[in-house]
Design an enzyme around this catalytic site. Sequence first.
Site, short mmCIF file in Angstrom:
data_model
loop_
_atom_site.label_atom_id
_atom_site.label_comp_id
_atom_site.label_asym_id
_atom_site.label_seq_id
_atom_site.Cartn_x
_atom_site.Cartn_y
_atom_site.Cartn_z
N GLY A 277 0.78 -1.31 -0.06
CA GLY A 277 -0.02 -0.03 -0.01
C GLY A 277 0.75 1.45 -0.01
O GLY A 277 2.12 1.13 0.02
N SER A 278 0.23 2.31 -0.23
CA SER A 278 0.97 3.60 -0.08
C SER A 278 1.72 3.88 1.09
O SER A 278 2.86 4.54 1.03
CB SER A 278 0.02 4.77 -0.48
OG SER A 278 -0.99 4.99 0.37
N GLY B 273 0.52 -1.40 6.48
CA GLY B 273 -0.80 -0.48 6.36
C GLY B 273 -1.87 -1.13 6.73
O GLY B 273 -2.12 -2.51 7.04
N ASP C 248 -6.47 -0.25 6.23
CA ASP C 248 -7.51 0.64 5.65
C ASP C 248 -8.40 1.07 7.04
O ASP C 248 -9.18 2.19 6.88
CB ASP C 248 -8.54 -0.43 5.00
CG ASP C 248 -7.73 -0.67 3.63
OD1 ASP C 248 -7.12 0.12 2.85
OD2 ASP C 248 -7.56 -1.99 3.33
N LYS D 293 -8.10 -4.75 6.15
CA LYS D 293 -7.17 -4.72 5.28
C LYS D 293 -7.74 -5.28 4.08
O LYS D 293 -8.39 -5.85 3.99
CB LYS D 293 -5.81 -5.42 5.73
CG LYS D 293 -5.23 -4.73 6.64
CD LYS D 293 -3.76 -5.27 7.31
CE LYS D 293 -2.97 -5.70 6.16
NZ LYS D 293 -2.64 -4.30 5.39
N GLY E 53 -7.49 -3.24 0.93
CA GLY E 53 -7.84 -2.25 0.02
C GLY E 53 -7.11 -2.46 -1.16
O GLY E 53 -7.52 -2.07 -2.45
N GLY E 54 -5.80 -2.79 -1.07
CA GLY E 54 -4.67 -2.91 -2.18
C GLY E 54 -4.96 -4.29 -2.70
O GLY E 54 -4.04 -4.50 -3.72
N GLU F 296 -0.69 -10.75 2.98
CA GLU F 296 -0.53 -9.90 4.22
C GLU F 296 -0.75 -10.56 5.41
O GLU F 296 -0.03 -10.46 6.49
CB GLU F 296 -1.26 -8.64 4.06
CG GLU F 296 -0.91 -7.80 2.96
CD GLU F 296 -1.84 -6.34 2.86
OE1 GLU F 296 -1.18 -5.34 2.46
OE2 GLU F 296 -3.03 -6.65 3.03
N LYS G 251 -7.63 6.63 9.31
CA LYS G 251 -7.95 5.23 9.52
C LYS G 251 -8.66 4.65 10.78
O LYS G 251 -8.98 3.46 10.94
CB LYS G 251 -6.44 4.31 9.08
CG LYS G 251 -5.95 5.01 7.91
CD LYS G 251 -6.57 4.32 6.55
CE LYS G 251 -6.00 4.63 5.20
NZ LYS G 251 -4.65 4.00 5.14
O1 LIG Z 1 -4.42 -3.94 2.92
C1 LIG Z 1 -3.73 -3.00 2.30
C2 LIG Z 1 -3.42 -3.73 0.84
O2 LIG Z 1 -3.91 -5.08 0.80
C3 LIG Z 1 -3.10 -1.79 2.63
O3 LIG Z 1 -2.31 -2.10 3.70
C4 LIG Z 1 -4.19 -0.89 2.90
O4 LIG Z 1 -5.05 -0.83 1.85
C5 LIG Z 1 -3.66 0.50 3.06
O5 LIG Z 1 -3.05 1.13 2.08
P1 LIG Z 1 -2.55 2.39 2.22
O6 LIG Z 1 -1.56 2.50 3.16
O7 LIG Z 1 -2.50 2.80 0.51
O8 LIG Z 1 -3.79 3.44 2.80
#
Ligand SMILES: O=C(CO)[C@H](O)[C@H](O)COP(=O)(O)O
Length: 232
Positions: A29-30, A84, A86, A96, A98-99, A105, A123
Amino acid sequence: MDARQLKIAAAQAALEHVEDGMRLGIGTGSTADEFVRLLAEKVADGFRVQGVPTSERTARLCVELGVPLFSLDDLPELDLTIDGADEVDGSLGLIKGGGGALLREKIVAAASARMIVIADETKLVETLGRFPLPIEVAPFGMTATRIAVERLAERLGLSGAIELRPERDGPFLTDGGHFILDASFGRIPDAEALANGLVAIPGVVEHGLFLNMASAAIIASQSGARTLLAKD
Ligand SMILES: O=C(CO)[C@H](O)[C@H](O)COP(=O)(O)O
């Protein structure tokens, strides 16, 4: 601080928990990307770490920046995972995925002695569910699996759209070749019951509820980064 600076602040604070020689799970994720960038600077200065990435995306960034990588089969027991999220609630329950990397993970976090979550304060939630819950499903029989998830939700008093995650030319495909259903429940009062029900549905590969997994969450806000610890 803008949104990116908050992510960097959380990542910077997490880096302080990484010791020389650690076997490290590296999230997706970012926010996790910011952690990789900071980690790579330390590695360039001679810091030794053995990284296990949680996605192909993270693996690519690590390779590009020179962070040494291993597979989870090479290193099946890890000291720490930094990732990270969500959503984070007060008991460090997480949503979690979102990515789309939730399966790897979760496997990597479960193989780690500790998991530290990095996030900005947007978050933080009282009750999980504002962010649509990602549910990774096998493509085979996906409609039957979706119906089973809808029936489970009904039994638990949950409602909301359950939608197949799209990508440009069709459904989003995870690194494992699965689909994702995003369930917009709004509020999940009993996350444990939902998690248990979801894993009992055969077509569900994994879900984005990470309960009792994180040992700490580093939450960045305008006033700095603070650490929430899991209660024993
Ligand atoms: O679970 C995840 C990916 O599967 C990420 O950790 C989650 O989406 C958070 O991403 P970001 O740091 O871009 O907000």
